[in-house]
Design a protein around this motif. Structure first.
Motif, PDB file in Angstrom:
ATOM      1  N   ARG A 235      12.713   8.193 -10.221  1.00 51.28           N
ATOM      2  CA  ARG A 235      11.888   8.041  -9.023  1.00 51.28           C
ATOM      3  C   ARG A 235      11.120   6.722  -9.044  1.00 51.28           C
ATOM      4  N   THR A 236      10.574   6.366 -10.184  1.00 53.78           N
ATOM      5  CA  THR A 236       9.836   5.107 -10.302  1.00 53.78           C
ATOM      6  C   THR A 236      10.744   3.922 -10.023  1.00 53.78           C
TER       7      THR A 236
ATOM      8  N   TYR B   7       1.743  -0.060 -14.664  1.00 50.72           N
ATOM      9  CA  TYR B   7       2.183  -1.445 -14.839  1.00 50.72           C
ATOM     10  C   TYR B   7       2.965  -1.914 -13.607  1.00 50.72           C
ATOM     11  N   PHE B   8       3.819  -1.050 -13.076  1.00 44.93           N
ATOM     12  CA  PHE B   8       4.597  -1.427 -11.896  1.00 44.93           C
ATOM     13  C   PHE B   8       3.699  -1.567 -10.663  1.00 44.93           C
ATOM     14  N   ILE B   9       2.616  -0.806 -10.603  1.00 44.98           N
ATOM     15  CA  ILE B   9       1.662  -0.993  -9.501  1.00 44.98           C
ATOM     16  C   ILE B   9       1.050  -2.383  -9.568  1.00 44.98           C
ATOM     17  N   GLU B  10       0.633  -2.785 -10.760  1.00 48.32           N
ATOM     18  CA  GLU B  10       0.007  -4.100 -10.916  1.00 48.32           C
ATOM     19  C   GLU B  10       1.011  -5.229 -10.704  1.00 48.32           C
ATOM     20  N   LEU B  11       2.209  -5.071 -11.236  1.00 46.74           N
ATOM     21  CA  LEU B  11       3.239  -6.086 -11.054  1.00 46.74           C
ATOM     22  C   LEU B  11       3.613  -6.217  -9.581  1.00 46.74           C
ATOM     23  N   SER B  12       3.745  -5.088  -8.901  1.00 43.29           N
ATOM     24  CA  SER B  12       4.131  -5.122  -7.484  1.00 43.29           C
ATOM     25  C   SER B  12       3.061  -5.788  -6.632  1.00 43.29           C
TER      26      SER B  12
ATOM     27  N   GLU C 233       2.949   5.880  -3.206  1.00 42.99           N
ATOM     28  CA  GLU C 233       4.038   6.688  -3.750  1.00 42.99           C
ATOM     29  C   GLU C 233       3.998   6.721  -5.280  1.00 42.99           C
ATOM     30  N   LEU C 234       3.684   5.583  -5.892  1.00 41.43           N
ATOM     31  CA  LEU C 234       3.595   5.569  -7.355  1.00 41.43           C
ATOM     32  C   LEU C 234       2.384   6.362  -7.846  1.00 41.43           C
ATOM     33  N   GLN C 235       1.312   6.391  -7.063  1.00 39.43           N
ATOM     34  CA  GLN C 235       0.159   7.212  -7.437  1.00 39.43           C
ATOM     35  C   GLN C 235       0.535   8.693  -7.444  1.00 39.43           C
ATOM     36  N   LYS C 236       1.443   9.070  -6.546  1.00 36.85           N
ATOM     37  CA  LYS C 236       1.941  10.451  -6.550  1.00 36.85           C
ATOM     38  C   LYS C 236       2.700  10.742  -7.839  1.00 36.85           C
ATOM     39  N   VAL C 237       3.471   9.752  -8.307  1.00 37.07           N
ATOM     40  CA  VAL C 237       4.189   9.924  -9.569  1.00 37.07           C
ATOM     41  C   VAL C 237       3.194  10.101 -10.709  1.00 37.07           C
ATOM     42  N   ILE C 238       2.136   9.298 -10.728  1.00 32.66           N
ATOM     43  CA  ILE C 238       1.107   9.410 -11.771  1.00 32.66           C
ATOM     44  C   ILE C 238       0.434  10.777 -11.708  1.00 32.66           C
TER      45      ILE C 238
ATOM     46  N   GLU D 245       0.831  -1.206   0.000  1.00 38.09           N
ATOM     47  CA  GLU D 245       0.000   0.000   0.000  1.00 38.09           C
ATOM     48  C   GLU D 245       0.867   1.259   0.000  1.00 38.09           C
ATOM     49  N   GLY D 246       1.938   1.247   0.804  1.00 36.05           N
ATOM     50  CA  GLY D 246       2.839   2.400   0.839  1.00 36.05           C
ATOM     51  C   GLY D 246       3.504   2.640  -0.504  1.00 36.05           C
ATOM     52  N   PHE D 247       3.951   1.553  -1.147  1.00 37.10           N
ATOM     53  CA  PHE D 247       4.575   1.668  -2.464  1.00 37.10           C
ATOM     54  C   PHE D 247       3.574   2.176  -3.491  1.00 37.10           C
TER      55      PHE D 247
END
Length: 325
Positions: free
Chosen positions: A50-51, A210-215, A18-23, A13-15
């Protein structure tokens, strides 16, 4: 076991946050008042770096959590044998080494930096190898995200011809190539000032997604394999699935071992290879079509459930069910 699962999910969830902030940051670059065109090289490189840095820290945080849970099952010698210590920077080792004056030997403290050191960027083969140190076998074959658009776009900016984006790749090999290509892109940007081709902002968003789904898939794999690792100590077999009422999200379980439990427990479904494949949260318990709060000595029960994990098969007949709080 519930806390172990919740801890892993919290890391993800934390990761993801953070990626949602990048988006969201990428979305800001599309606004009319954005300075993206003026500072494109700087912003573009920052988004990709950052990603990647978030991805690497996420993987190593998951891996170190796996080590902390499994260290009683693994000797320090096994861990150290799997780590390329000869590549480890000497400045980073200085706080991890002490001298045992009694036994006259050096002792290495297995910190997060030591345990998760790879010496290479975290692509998927390196990730799989890292988790194997802690007896966690990551299976990528069930990651069902072909991401044709992502792979096609990366193919336009990555010049490493060892990365294969040909048609007909299975999802596992496509995922390996996408991550390898992204790592290649990140490294090329970090070591060169000459950016020949830029990915679009829309494509950058798709890569981060994609990295959100993979993670999420990786996290769920770690959870299932951790449950499998600790099955004998922490789970209790209670029976098998007799029927799955799909529309009602209800499973009927034939209880073979009388075990009191209530809705605070999770149910764990195992396959024929004795590997955990699904985890279910109990939303309700029924006996003879009557809702009850707790199972005492009943042997024919219905469970209304939610699947706790996204990348898991639904309940199926004759699969073994285990129980733990």
């Amino acid at each position: 076991m519930n806390k172990i699962i919740d801890d892993f999910l919290l890391i993800h969830e934390g990761f993801q946050n953070e990626l949602q902030k990048v988006i969201s940051f990428i979305a800001l670059q599309r606004q009319p008042e954005s300075k993206y065109s003026e500072y494109r090289e700087l912003i573009y490189t920052s988004i990709i770096n950052r990603t990647y840095s978030l991805w690497e820290d996420y993987v190593k945080t998951l891996a170190y959590k796996s080590y902390l849970l499994s260290k009683e099952k693994i000797t320090n010698e096994e861990i150290l044998k799997a780590i390329p210590i000869h590549e480890f920077p000497s400045y980073a080792l200085k706080d991890s080494i002490s001298f045992d004056h009694v036994n006259q030997k050096l002792i290495i403290s297995l910190t997060k930096d030591i345990c998760t050191f790879t010496g290479k960027n975290i692509d998927l083969p390196i990730l799989v190898s890292l988790f194997k140190r802690f007896k966690i076998d990551i299976n990528l074959s069930n990651f069902h995200n072909p991401s044709t658009t992502v792979s096609f776009s990366l193919d336009t900016v990555v010049t490493d011809r060892t990365i294969n984006f040909q048609e007909g790749l299975n999802n596992e090999n496509r995922a390996k190539n996408i991550v390898k290509a992204f790592v290649y892109l990140r490294n090329s940007l970090s070591h060169s000032n000459d950016i020949v081709t830029f990915l679009s902002l829309n494509m950058l968003s798709m890569i981060v997604q994609y990295f959100i789904e993979l993670s999420n898939y990786i996290c769920e794999e770690v959870i299932k394999k951790t449950i499998t690792l600790f099955k004998d100590e922490n789970l209790k077999k209670i029976g098998t699935v007799r029927k799955h009422l799909t529309d009602l999200s209800v499973i009927v379980i034939d209880i073979t071992t009388i075990t009191p439990f209530d809705k605070s427990y999770y149910l764990y479904m195992f396959n024929n290879e004795d590997i955990c494949i699904s985890i279910f949260k109990i939303n309700g318990i029924q006996v003879n079509r009557q809702d009850i709060e707790k199972i005492e000595n009943q042997t024919d029960i219905g469970i209304r459930y939610d699947s706790l994990l996204k990348n898991s098969p639904p309940p199926s007949q004759d699969k073994t069910i285990y129980l733990a709080a």
